[in-house]
Write a protein that holds these residues in place. Sequence first.
Motif, short mmCIF file in Angstrom:
data_model
loop_
_atom_site.label_atom_id
_atom_site.label_comp_id
_atom_site.label_asym_id
_atom_site.label_seq_id
_atom_site.Cartn_x
_atom_site.Cartn_y
_atom_site.Cartn_z
N VAL A 143 -1.30 -1.97 3.58
CA VAL A 143 -1.74 -3.08 4.43
C VAL A 143 -2.64 -3.99 3.60
CG1 VAL A 143 -1.57 -1.78 6.58
CG2 VAL A 143 -3.70 -1.73 5.30
N SER A 181 -5.72 -5.15 3.07
CA SER A 181 -7.08 -4.82 3.50
C SER A 181 -7.85 -4.24 2.34
CB SER A 181 -7.02 -3.81 4.65
OG SER A 181 -8.33 -3.38 5.02
N GLU A 234 -11.27 -4.23 8.96
CA GLU A 234 -10.65 -5.45 8.43
C GLU A 234 -9.31 -5.76 9.07
OE1 GLU A 234 -10.74 -6.05 4.19
OE2 GLU A 234 -12.30 -4.53 3.95
N GLN A 235 -8.53 -4.73 9.36
CA GLN A 235 -7.20 -4.92 9.95
C GLN A 235 -7.01 -3.95 11.12
OE1 GLN A 235 -5.15 -7.24 9.32
NE2 GLN A 235 -5.76 -8.04 7.33
N GLU A 263 -3.47 -4.17 13.01
CA GLU A 263 -2.38 -3.61 12.21
C GLU A 263 -2.48 -2.09 12.14
OE1 GLU A 263 0.99 -3.41 9.63
OE2 GLU A 263 0.27 -4.82 11.15
#
Length: 313
Positions: free
Chosen positions: A289, A291, A298-299, A302
């Motif tokens: 990902v 990140s 951060e994500q 997702e």
Amino acid sequence: MDEFSFLADQSAELGIDAVPPVRRLTHRLDDGRVVSALRYGDPVTAAFTPPQVTLLHGAGLNAHTWDTTVLALGIPALAVDLPGHGDSSWRTDAAYTGGILAADIAPAVAAWSAGTPQVLVGQSLGGLTGAALAAAHPEVVRELIVVDITPGIDPDGDAAQIAAFFAGPTDWARREELVERALSFGLGGSRGAATRGVTLNSRVRADGRVEWKHHFAHLANALAGDADAAASAEAQRHAIRGALTAAGWDDLAAVSAPITLVRGRRGFVTPPDAEDFQRRLPAASVVEVDSGHNVQEEQPVELARLIAQVARG
């Protein structure tokens, strides 16, 4: 301040109309220490619904690091404060390694999951703890997701930066001082995010002073004031790293549940590390990902999507 006061704004940012029920749980160990956790999605007025997902945070963090991820996930989940962090007791021996932490939290997770095998998600130090827990207690874990860590990688990350950040005073007059310090070190993201993180990772003592909840800050401060002790601790750290690395790989090899490694492209796990992971564990999956190391912050959307795919089969 109510520890859940930030959830409404976080939910609104995700487009979620209502904040799901969340409450704090406490499990007392045989030696008197406590393990604490957050339970999301279990209305106290309805029949008990066991969590499907259990989440373990990284070093220096706490269960609230998962708040946004769990909100996006939308299914019953449990986020544990590892010993030495959050509202869980500190260890007097300061032994915060995956195997020791797994043994500490195992009875609490077993009790809170009520016999329902969990999708166990661990980030950084929590990932190493999750591997040890899954190896020792296969009945508790349905699948294991390890977030941006493999054995041999320092779960503390940039040790010099983190040590310098925490090596300040052990207590402060106001939380705003901690927010300013975090931002000056490039930590915490936006001011709003840093304020939320500091508030949830600190406490106000009876004398009105503010201190970090986790033990690591106090350990770093003590070492910063004693050069000989710091040198000795660093030498010991290097001496035991090989043994811990071997133990981590042994734990992962002993896990009978399916394993997924989530790698942040700007995180701690390098492409060669991920290749080594895949070579050692050919049946495992590796997902990348966009990140850094703290993918859950951060994500979160997702990561929640990836966890949901595993949880829902």
